[in-house]
Design a protein around this motif. Structure first.
Motif, PDB file in Angstrom:
ATOM      1  N   LYS A   1       0.836  -1.207   0.000  1.00  0.00           N
ATOM      2  CA  LYS A   1       0.000   0.000   0.000  1.00  0.00           C
ATOM      3  C   LYS A   1       0.867   1.251   0.000  1.00  0.00           C
ATOM      4  O   LYS A   1       1.820   1.356   0.784  1.00  0.00           O
ATOM      5  N   SER A   2       0.538   2.179  -0.884  1.00  0.00           N
ATOM      6  CA  SER A   2       1.264   3.439  -0.930  1.00  0.00           C
ATOM      7  C   SER A   2       1.032   4.233   0.350  1.00  0.00           C
ATOM      8  O   SER A   2      -0.093   4.327   0.842  1.00  0.00           O
ATOM      9  N   GLU A   3       2.101   4.792   0.887  1.00  0.00           N
ATOM     10  CA  GLU A   3       1.993   5.579   2.117  1.00  0.00           C
ATOM     11  C   GLU A   3       1.369   6.947   1.872  1.00  0.00           C
ATOM     12  O   GLU A   3       0.927   7.605   2.806  1.00  0.00           O
ATOM     13  N   LYS A   4       1.332   7.368   0.614  1.00  0.00           N
ATOM     14  CA  LYS A   4       0.761   8.670   0.270  1.00  0.00           C
ATOM     15  C   LYS A   4      -0.213   8.495  -0.893  1.00  0.00           C
ATOM     16  O   LYS A   4      -0.098   7.538  -1.669  1.00  0.00           O
ATOM     17  N   PRO A   5      -1.158   9.409  -1.038  1.00  0.00           N
ATOM     18  CA  PRO A   5      -2.053   9.328  -2.202  1.00  0.00           C
ATOM     19  C   PRO A   5      -1.266   9.528  -3.490  1.00  0.00           C
ATOM     20  O   PRO A   5      -0.249  10.227  -3.513  1.00  0.00           O
ATOM     21  N   VAL A   6      -1.736   8.905  -4.568  1.00  0.00           N
ATOM     22  CA  VAL A   6      -1.051   9.018  -5.860  1.00  0.00           C
ATOM     23  C   VAL A   6      -1.762  10.008  -6.788  1.00  0.00           C
ATOM     24  O   VAL A   6      -1.262  10.299  -7.873  1.00  0.00           O
ATOM     25  N   PHE A   7      -2.905  10.532  -6.364  1.00  0.00           N
ATOM     26  CA  PHE A   7      -3.654  11.518  -7.162  1.00  0.00           C
ATOM     27  C   PHE A   7      -4.545  12.258  -6.179  1.00  0.00           C
ATOM     28  O   PHE A   7      -5.338  11.640  -5.461  1.00  0.00           O
ATOM     29  N   ARG A   8      -4.409  13.591  -6.157  1.00  0.00           N
ATOM     30  CA  ARG A   8      -5.121  14.341  -5.128  1.00  0.00           C
ATOM     31  C   ARG A   8      -5.424  15.758  -5.606  1.00  0.00           C
ATOM     32  O   ARG A   8      -5.015  16.173  -6.700  1.00  0.00           O
ATOM     33  N   THR A   9      -6.126  16.508  -4.778  1.00  0.00           N
ATOM     34  CA  THR A   9      -6.484  17.894  -5.084  1.00  0.00           C
ATOM     35  C   THR A   9      -5.260  18.707  -5.498  1.00  0.00           C
ATOM     36  O   THR A   9      -4.182  18.583  -4.908  1.00  0.00           O
ATOM     37  N   HIS A  10      -5.453  19.534  -6.526  1.00  0.00           N
ATOM     38  CA  HIS A  10      -4.408  20.463  -6.983  1.00  0.00           C
ATOM     39  C   HIS A  10      -5.045  21.848  -7.051  1.00  0.00           C
ATOM     40  O   HIS A  10      -5.707  22.197  -8.035  1.00  0.00           O
ATOM     41  N   ALA A  11      -4.849  22.622  -5.985  1.00  0.00           N
ATOM     42  CA  ALA A  11      -5.538  23.913  -5.868  1.00  0.00           C
ATOM     43  C   ALA A  11      -5.130  24.886  -6.965  1.00  0.00           C
ATOM     44  O   ALA A  11      -5.969  25.650  -7.473  1.00  0.00           O
ATOM     45  N   ASP A  12      -3.858  24.883  -7.353  1.00  0.00           N
ATOM     46  CA  ASP A  12      -3.408  25.809  -8.395  1.00  0.00           C
ATOM     47  C   ASP A  12      -4.100  25.535  -9.729  1.00  0.00           C
ATOM     48  O   ASP A  12      -4.334  26.449 -10.517  1.00  0.00           O
ATOM     49  N   ASN A  13      -4.425  24.264  -9.991  1.00  0.00           N
ATOM     50  CA  ASN A  13      -5.144  23.903 -11.215  1.00  0.00           C
ATOM     51  C   ASN A  13      -6.660  23.960 -11.047  1.00  0.00           C
ATOM     52  O   ASN A  13      -7.394  23.636 -11.995  1.00  0.00           O
TER      53      ASN A  13
END
Length: 320
Positions: free
Chosen positions: A241-253
């Motif tokens: 299991k990845s310790e971090k998300p691999v796709f998430r919110t991008h506020a600048d975009n």
């Protein structure tokens, strides 16, 4: 060769998107509609053509009973010569002990054309625990048919975990379910403790499961599980299991809460991530009833270790 860039958003107000590329070369699209009251399919000879394809309603919710409310997260699959739609439905919009009352159901179409063919209700997919369950997907691996879904275990804290079982037919489990993941990392438990919306993709020497976590607002994101292709995928110890998300919110975009994805391939053979996201974070009321989770497409990469690289959700490139 540059990666294909798609119109973004691709299809407006369609959450939990699933695209099936059929053996006839056509693409089929199904997703949750904002009214949560029906199942509709689009078809196109090209992937990009799905955006303008006319949807055909193939099933509507019942007037009462277990399939009468909140029709969620349908997926269209072609299995052993027949078409199947997996979806979740509830008897009402009532929340009991903090959860909706969804269970998982299956439709079957034996006609060649799933848009005009006759769909038959095959009933509920029964699991050993009778509890909130949803977001089922189907895949084949090493000659076996598997069912992968999200479900609440009353003995485990949180809304839903991910489970895997072999199938004896497209609506019946053959093996006892095994839990592959539960919400436990900080980014999986924001707002709600959630693992849901799984999707499978195979790489050179590994099999991957993406899944969505946390509440369906800007905290929604995608995590990753993987196992060796030659391993026993029904053994939870084989999964990482990845310790971090691999796709998430991008506020600048201005892309918020990307999640509930599926995968397809375009005409060039590129792997394409199919997902939904909003272009704002300020939601009035329950995020579930905000209709603007738009379907989006993004080509993905693979690194030197054979791991998928989803990157970041690109900014909108067309007017809504």
């Amino acid at each position: 060769m540059s990666k294909t860039v798609y119109p973004n958003p691709f299809i407006t107000q369609r959450a939990d998107p699933h695209i099936w590329r059929h053996t006839d070369g056509h693409y089929y699209f199904i997703a949750s509609v904002p009214e949560y009251d029906r199942l509709e399919i689009r078809r196109s000879a090209t992937l990009e053509g799905l955006a303008e394809a006319r949807p055909r309603v193939v099933w509507r919710k019942h007037g009462g009973g277990p399939m009468s409310a909140l029709i969620w997260a349908p997926e269209l699959h072609y299995i052993n010569g027949n078409w199947y739609i997996y979806f979740a439905a509830a008897p009402s919009e009532k929340i009991v002990n903090g959860l909706f009352q969804h269970r998982m159901f299956v439709l079957e179409c034996s006609d060649a054309d799933p848009l005009s063919g006759k769909w038959q209700e095959k009933g509920r997919v029964a699991t050993p625990i009778d509890s909130f369950s949803l977001d089922a997907t189907h895949f084949t691996h090493a000659g076996k048919s598997y069912y992968l879904w999200a479900q609440k275990d009353p003995a485990i804290d949180g809304n839903s975990n991910l489970y895997l079982a072999e199938m004896s037919n497209p609506w019946t489990l053959k093996s006892a379910p095994v839990m592959l993941s539960k919400p436990e990392l900080p980014w999986e438990i924001i707002g709600f403790k959630v693992n849901e919306g799984p999707s499978v993709i195979e790489g050179y020497d590994k099999i991957f499961i993406t899944y969505s976590a946390s509440a369906t607002d800007e905290n929604y994101c995608i995590g990753l599980l993987w196992a060796d292709l030659e391993s026993d995928i029904t053994d939870p110890s084989q999964w990482h299991k990845s310790e971090k998300p691999v796709f998430r919110t991008h506020a600048d975009n201005r892309q918020f809460g990307p999640g509930h994805n599926s995968f397809t391939q375009n005409e060039k053979g590129e792997d394409v991530l199919v997902y939904h996201a909003r272009n704002y974070a300020e939601i009035e009321g329950d995020p579930l009833y905000d209709p603007n989770r738009h379907t989006r497409l993004k080509t993905i990469d693979w690194d030197d270790d054979g791991m998928p690289v989803l990157g970041e959700p690109p900014a909108d490139n067309r007017e809504i």
